[in-house]
Write a protein that holds these residues in place. Structure first.
Motif, PDB file in Angstrom:
ATOM      1  N   UNK A 122       0.834  -1.201   0.000  1.00  0.00           N
ATOM      2  CA  UNK A 122       0.000   0.000   0.000  1.00  0.00           C
ATOM      3  C   UNK A 122       0.869   1.252   0.000  1.00  0.00           C
ATOM      4  N   UNK A 123       1.952   1.241   0.754  1.00  0.00           N
ATOM      5  CA  UNK A 123       2.870   2.374   0.783  1.00  0.00           C
ATOM      6  C   UNK A 123       3.514   2.573  -0.589  1.00  0.00           C
ATOM      7  N   UNK A 124       3.929   1.469  -1.219  1.00  0.00           N
ATOM      8  CA  UNK A 124       4.576   1.572  -2.547  1.00  0.00           C
ATOM      9  C   UNK A 124       3.595   2.048  -3.607  1.00  0.00           C
ATOM     10  N   UNK A 125       2.348   1.626  -3.542  1.00  0.00           N
ATOM     11  CA  UNK A 125       1.350   2.105  -4.498  1.00  0.00           C
ATOM     12  C   UNK A 125       1.118   3.594  -4.322  1.00  0.00           C
ATOM     13  N   UNK A 126       1.083   4.027  -3.083  1.00  0.00           N
ATOM     14  CA  UNK A 126       0.804   5.427  -2.796  1.00  0.00           C
ATOM     15  C   UNK A 126       1.974   6.335  -3.153  1.00  0.00           C
ATOM     16  N   UNK A 127       3.195   5.932  -2.773  1.00  0.00           N
ATOM     17  CA  UNK A 127       4.353   6.815  -2.937  1.00  0.00           C
ATOM     18  C   UNK A 127       5.352   6.324  -3.980  1.00  0.00           C
ATOM     19  N   UNK A 128       5.217   5.110  -4.473  1.00  0.00           N
ATOM     20  CA  UNK A 128       6.125   4.606  -5.486  1.00  0.00           C
ATOM     21  C   UNK A 128       7.494   4.264  -4.900  1.00  0.00           C
ATOM     22  N   UNK A 129       8.398   3.845  -5.791  1.00  0.00           N
ATOM     23  CA  UNK A 129       9.770   3.513  -5.374  1.00  0.00           C
ATOM     24  C   UNK A 129      10.674   4.681  -5.671  1.00  0.00           C
ATOM     25  N   UNK A 130      10.543   5.747  -4.956  1.00  0.00           N
ATOM     26  CA  UNK A 130      11.387   6.919  -5.155  1.00  0.00           C
ATOM     27  C   UNK A 130      12.702   6.735  -4.411  1.00  0.00           C
TER      28      UNK A 130
END
Length: 82
Positions: free
Chosen positions: A73-81
């Motif tokens: 959920x965190x990766x979907x929201x903020x991506x792999x920056x």
């Protein structure tokens, strides 16, 4: 102390539903049911959801959390920056 404004302080049995632990103490809490204690006297019972007999910290049992779902959920929201 003023008379008539304080709740009655009497012996009450607290019973853990899950852990099976029951102990007799004094309290102002009231219970709807009663139980006959080891000394042969009947006391009101207050059922509790958790106590030291069933709490994971005291029993050493840990609970599994869904961390993978939170990470996704965190990766979907903020991506792999980076």
């Amino acid at each position: 102390m003023k008379s008539g404004i304080h709740p009655s302080y009497r012996p009450v049995v607290f019973r853990d539903k899950v852990g099976g632990l029951a102990f007799l103490t004094r309290s102002t809490a009231t219970g709807a049911s009663t139980v006959e204690w080891e000394d042969g006297t009947t006391y009101p019972v207050v059922d509790v959801e958790i106590s030291s007999a069933s709490h994971p910290f005291y029993t050493g049992q840990s609970r599994v959390l869904d961390t993978a779902g939170r990470v996704e959920q965190f990766r979907r929201r903020y991506g792999d920056r980076h």
